[in-house]
Design an enzyme around this catalytic site. Structure first.
Site, short mmCIF file in Angstrom:
data_model
loop_
_atom_site.label_atom_id
_atom_site.label_comp_id
_atom_site.label_asym_id
_atom_site.label_seq_id
_atom_site.Cartn_x
_atom_site.Cartn_y
_atom_site.Cartn_z
N HIS A 234 -26.23 -85.47 -45.97
CA HIS A 234 -26.18 -84.78 -44.49
C HIS A 234 -26.83 -85.56 -43.62
CE1 HIS A 234 -23.90 -81.72 -46.59
NE2 HIS A 234 -24.86 -81.35 -47.42
N ARG B 52 -24.72 -78.17 -42.13
CA ARG B 52 -23.43 -77.45 -41.23
C ARG B 52 -22.93 -78.04 -40.23
NH1 ARG B 52 -25.35 -71.16 -41.11
NH2 ARG B 52 -23.38 -70.83 -40.60
N PRO C 38 -33.48 -73.40 -36.35
CA PRO C 38 -34.34 -73.68 -35.36
C PRO C 38 -34.10 -72.66 -34.29
CG PRO C 38 -32.82 -75.53 -35.87
CD PRO C 38 -32.14 -74.33 -36.43
N GLU C 39 -35.02 -72.01 -33.94
CA GLU C 39 -35.18 -71.22 -32.82
C GLU C 39 -36.00 -72.16 -31.66
OE1 GLU C 39 -35.25 -66.97 -32.22
OE2 GLU C 39 -34.59 -66.84 -34.28
#
Length: 270
Positions: free
Chosen positions: A91, A110, A2-3
């Site tokens: 996750h 992550r 994500p930006e």
DNA sequence: CTCTTAACCTGGACGC
DNA sequence: TGCGTCCAGGTTAAGA
């Protein structure tokens, strides 16, 4: 993943399901993401009504009367709205259960993302030193020019510095510098005022256009509605090392600048 | 202060 | 198939 455009796409995707809803329960499958999830998330958020969902830089804030849930998607995080009986996926780290019966689920392989608490009336330390919003009224080339005087680091890392301007990540930094025809390795303090005006315009342009296209899907970004972003196919330089520049045909170069891979056209950018 | 480096994690792609 | 290596959209904290 994500930006800023991806975070904004996420905000717009979840807002209709979240705003006005009361958080009835918080389900944490682990207490640590990037940082420990504070007790206030368990203790203060339940019972609160989410008034608005705001994006600040790449953070999302769920505002309630008592305070705000502060979330970041990190590199690989995503939020989605599910039904009450949706199975937990690998996750999935937490769910905010809403009085609609739906849940806001956070998935992040992550675990660079975070879930923090901002007390009402305070500004969370992580938000205190952020630069202006690139799509806001107080961002322009002169802001960049003034901030850059005396800086010897590269202009690429400079525009990615969140205390200078927020929301410009690795993809859009390369794209914006290509559009402004500025070489990413040039020292920030050696870029002219006029060229910073072009860089600022390029940042604004590429971010707003990408938001309009639903964000960039490089690997696995999927908006909360399940739609993929469509900006990827329009990237001019990012990920195109060795391929022809779309303007002049020269092979696109790639190199690591400040530990991030950067892409530029050696003919168009100086 | 400014700038660089390491660190936090998992998974996918690729080479052997 | 399996294993080792490298790389990935972010950001802080520590070190020089």
């Amino acid at each position: 993943m994500p930006e800023l455009p991806e975070v904004e796409t996420t905000r717009r995707g979840i807002a209709p399901f979240v705003e006005g809803r009361v958080v009835t329960r918080v389900m944490l499958r682990r207490r640590n993401l990037r940082w420990p999830i504070p007790r206030a998330i368990d203790e203060r958020l339940p019972g609160q009504r989410i008034e608005t969902v705001e994006r600040r830089a790449k953070y999302l804030l769920l505002h309630t009367q008592a305070g705000s849930a502060l979330m970041h998607l990190g590199m690989s995080g995503s939020l989605r709205v599910t039904g009450p009986d949706a199975p937990w996926r690998k996750h999935d780290h937490y769910a905010l259960v809403l009085d609609s019966g739906q849940e806001l689920r956070f998935n992040d392989p992550r675990r660079f993302g975070c879930l923090l608490w901002e007390q009402a009336g305070e500004v969370h330390p992580l938000l205190r030193h952020l630069g202006p919003e690139p799509l806001g009224d107080d961002f322009n080339g002169d802001v960049l020019w003034v901030a850059s005087r005396g800086h010897r680091a590269t202009v690429k890392s400079f525009v990615m510095d969140q205390s200078v301007v927020v929301g410009v990540g690795n993809i859009y930094a390369s794209e914006a510098l290509f559009m402004a025809r500025v070489h990413p390795k040039r020292a920030a303090g050696r870029v002219s005022r006029k060229r910073y005006a072009q860089i600022a315009a390029a940042i604004r342009g590429v971010l707003s256009y990408s938001i309009a296209r639903g964000g960039t899907t490089i690997r696995d970004f999927v908006a909360p509605d399940g739609e993929q972003g469509h900006f990827e196919q329009e990237l001019q330089v990012y990920g195109r090392a060795g391929e022809a520049c779309k303007v002049c045909g020269t092979p696109i170069r790639a190199a690591v600048i400040a530990r991030r891979t950067s892409y530029w056209c050696p003919h168009c950018q100086h």
